[in-house]
Design a protein around this motif. Structure first.
Motif, PDB file in Angstrom:
ATOM      1  N   THR A   1       0.844  -1.178   0.000  1.00 58.63           N
ATOM      2  CA  THR A   1       0.000   0.000   0.000  1.00 58.63           C
ATOM      3  C   THR A   1       0.890   1.242   0.000  1.00 58.63           C
ATOM      4  OG1 THR A   1      -1.657  -1.205   1.281  1.00 58.63           O
ATOM      5  CG2 THR A   1      -1.827   1.199   1.236  1.00 58.63           C
ATOM      6  N   PRO A   2       0.694   2.144  -0.917  1.00 51.40           N
ATOM      7  CA  PRO A   2       1.490   3.378  -0.943  1.00 51.40           C
ATOM      8  C   PRO A   2       1.297   4.191   0.331  1.00 51.40           C
ATOM      9  CG  PRO A   2       0.295   3.095  -3.007  1.00 51.40           C
ATOM     10  CD  PRO A   2      -0.232   2.058  -2.048  1.00 51.40           C
ATOM     11  N   PRO A   3       2.378   4.750   0.856  1.00 52.52           N
ATOM     12  CA  PRO A   3       2.285   5.540   2.088  1.00 52.52           C
ATOM     13  C   PRO A   3       1.276   6.684   2.006  1.00 52.52           C
ATOM     14  CG  PRO A   3       4.568   5.089   1.581  1.00 52.52           C
ATOM     15  CD  PRO A   3       3.762   4.602   0.413  1.00 52.52           C
ATOM     16  N   SER A   4       1.081   7.250   0.814  1.00 48.67           N
ATOM     17  CA  SER A   4       0.149   8.379   0.679  1.00 48.67           C
ATOM     18  C   SER A   4      -1.295   7.984   0.962  1.00 48.67           C
ATOM     19  CB  SER A   4       0.255   8.997  -0.709  1.00 48.67           C
ATOM     20  OG  SER A   4      -0.092   8.047  -1.700  1.00 48.67           O
ATOM     21  N   GLU A   5      -1.586   6.692   0.916  1.00 50.52           N
ATOM     22  CA  GLU A   5      -2.941   6.254   1.269  1.00 50.52           C
ATOM     23  C   GLU A   5      -3.187   6.374   2.777  1.00 50.52           C
ATOM     24  OE1 GLU A   5      -4.446   2.656  -0.443  1.00 50.52           O
ATOM     25  OE2 GLU A   5      -3.523   3.114  -2.378  1.00 50.52           O
ATOM     26  N   PHE A   6      -2.106   6.377   3.556  1.00 47.81           N
ATOM     27  CA  PHE A   6      -2.204   6.553   5.006  1.00 47.81           C
ATOM     28  C   PHE A   6      -2.026   8.016   5.391  1.00 47.81           C
ATOM     29  CE2 PHE A   6      -0.685   2.223   4.348  1.00 47.81           C
ATOM     30  CZ  PHE A   6      -1.648   1.509   5.039  1.00 47.81           C
TER      31      PHE A   6
ATOM     32  N   PRO B   1      -1.717  11.616   3.128  1.00 49.57           N
ATOM     33  CA  PRO B   1      -1.633  12.277   1.827  1.00 49.57           C
ATOM     34  C   PRO B   1      -0.526  13.323   1.736  1.00 49.57           C
ATOM     35  CG  PRO B   1      -3.615  12.954   3.006  1.00 49.57           C
ATOM     36  CD  PRO B   1      -2.981  11.868   3.818  1.00 49.57           C
ATOM     37  N   ASP B   2       0.108  13.655   2.851  1.00 50.31           N
ATOM     38  CA  ASP B   2       1.195  14.635   2.837  1.00 50.31           C
ATOM     39  C   ASP B   2       2.546  14.032   2.464  1.00 50.31           C
ATOM     40  OD1 ASP B   2      -0.556  16.659   3.578  1.00 50.31           O
ATOM     41  OD2 ASP B   2      -0.224  16.309   5.718  1.00 50.31           O
ATOM     42  N   VAL B   3       2.615  12.710   2.290  1.00 53.23           N
ATOM     43  CA  VAL B   3       3.879  12.075   1.905  1.00 53.23           C
ATOM     44  C   VAL B   3       4.240  12.549   0.493  1.00 53.23           C
ATOM     45  CG1 VAL B   3       5.019   9.881   1.384  1.00 53.23           C
ATOM     46  CG2 VAL B   3       3.506  10.058   3.365  1.00 53.23           C
ATOM     47  N   PRO B   4       5.430  13.128   0.325  1.00 55.12           N
ATOM     48  CA  PRO B   4       5.826  13.603  -1.001  1.00 55.12           C
ATOM     49  C   PRO B   4       5.893  12.450  -2.014  1.00 55.12           C
ATOM     50  CG  PRO B   4       7.283  14.483   0.691  1.00 55.12           C
ATOM     51  CD  PRO B   4       6.432  13.432   1.348  1.00 55.12           C
ATOM     52  N   ALA B   5       5.500  12.737  -3.246  1.00 51.65           N
ATOM     53  CA  ALA B   5       5.467  11.719  -4.298  1.00 51.65           C
ATOM     54  C   ALA B   5       6.844  11.118  -4.567  1.00 51.65           C
ATOM     55  CB  ALA B   5       4.884  12.309  -5.576  1.00 51.65           C
ATOM     56  N   ASP B   6       7.896  11.952  -4.544  1.00 55.88           N
ATOM     57  CA  ASP B   6       9.227  11.416  -4.831  1.00 55.88           C
ATOM     58  C   ASP B   6       9.710  10.487  -3.718  1.00 55.88           C
ATOM     59  OD1 ASP B   6       9.601  13.538  -3.036  1.00 55.88           O
ATOM     60  OD2 ASP B   6      11.158  14.523  -4.222  1.00 55.88           O
ATOM     61  N   LEU B   7       9.385  10.814  -2.464  1.00 51.51           N
ATOM     62  CA  LEU B   7       9.742   9.925  -1.353  1.00 51.51           C
ATOM     63  C   LEU B   7       8.934   8.634  -1.431  1.00 51.51           C
ATOM     64  CD1 LEU B   7      11.239   9.312   1.263  1.00 51.51           C
ATOM     65  CD2 LEU B   7       9.479  10.618   2.479  1.00 51.51           C
ATOM     66  N   GLU B   8       7.666   8.743  -1.763  1.00 50.45           N
ATOM     67  CA  GLU B   8       6.833   7.556  -1.910  1.00 50.45           C
ATOM     68  C   GLU B   8       7.384   6.637  -3.004  1.00 50.45           C
ATOM     69  OE1 GLU B   8       2.385   7.177  -1.432  1.00 50.45           O
ATOM     70  OE2 GLU B   8       2.583   7.430  -3.608  1.00 50.45           O
ATOM     71  N   ALA B   9       7.887   7.209  -4.086  1.00 48.74           N
ATOM     72  CA  ALA B   9       8.464   6.395  -5.165  1.00 48.74           C
ATOM     73  C   ALA B   9       9.667   5.599  -4.665  1.00 48.74           C
ATOM     74  CB  ALA B   9       8.858   7.286  -6.343  1.00 48.74           C
ATOM     75  N   VAL B  10      10.486   6.206  -3.810  1.00 49.07           N
ATOM     76  CA  VAL B  10      11.638   5.496  -3.246  1.00 49.07           C
ATOM     77  C   VAL B  10      11.160   4.345  -2.364  1.00 49.07           C
ATOM     78  CG1 VAL B  10      13.647   5.692  -1.711  1.00 49.07           C
ATOM     79  CG2 VAL B  10      13.160   7.512  -3.368  1.00 49.07           C
ATOM     80  N   VAL B  11      10.199   4.620  -1.495  1.00 50.64           N
ATOM     81  CA  VAL B  11       9.662   3.584  -0.603  1.00 50.64           C
ATOM     82  C   VAL B  11       9.077   2.439  -1.419  1.00 50.64           C
ATOM     83  CG1 VAL B  11       7.884   3.075   1.117  1.00 50.64           C
ATOM     84  CG2 VAL B  11       9.259   5.162   1.312  1.00 50.64           C
ATOM     85  N   MET B  12       8.301   2.766  -2.433  1.00 51.53           N
ATOM     86  CA  MET B  12       7.659   1.732  -3.234  1.00 51.53           C
ATOM     87  C   MET B  12       8.683   0.902  -4.011  1.00 51.53           C
ATOM     88  SD  MET B  12       4.630   1.964  -2.205  1.00 51.53           S
ATOM     89  CE  MET B  12       3.857   0.750  -3.267  1.00 51.53           C
ATOM     90  N   LYS B  13       9.768   1.540  -4.444  1.00 52.94           N
ATOM     91  CA  LYS B  13      10.822   0.784  -5.126  1.00 52.94           C
ATOM     92  C   LYS B  13      11.476  -0.197  -4.153  1.00 52.94           C
ATOM     93  CE  LYS B  13      14.720   1.142  -8.211  1.00 52.94           C
ATOM     94  NZ  LYS B  13      15.304   1.888  -9.298  1.00 52.94           N
TER      95      LYS B  13
END
Length: 77
Positions: free
Chosen positions: A1-6, A8-20
């Motif tokens: 689950t993408p962090p932004s679903e928990f 929404p303030d999680v930056p998109a670029d940081l979320e991309a790193v986490v998801m990778k």
């Protein structure tokens, strides 16, 4: 689950790193820690997080038993 679903303030670029990091196929993950470090440093919010802020966060939110005594990586034995 993408962090932004928990949060929404999680930056998109940081979320991309986490998801990778969480990719199922190891070949789709970062191949070494330097690659991951570079991706984290490229995040727009990289300068917003310091060792001092991390320490304060752990003091306020972390469990004392699992908190590292230093902010350095543990030595390999």
């Amino acid at each position: 689950t993408p962090p932004s679903e928990f949060n929404p303030d999680v930056p998109a670029d940081l979320e991309a790193v986490v998801m990778k990091c969480l990719e199922k196929d190891p070949n789709d993950r970062f191949q070494n820690v330097l690659e991951m470090r570079d991706a984290l440093l490229d995040c727009a919010s990289a300068a917003d997080w310091t060792r001092e802020l991390a320490q304060k966060w752990w003091e306020a939110n972390g469990e004392k038993e699992s908190q590292p005594s230093q902010l350095e990586a543990p030595a390999m034995v």
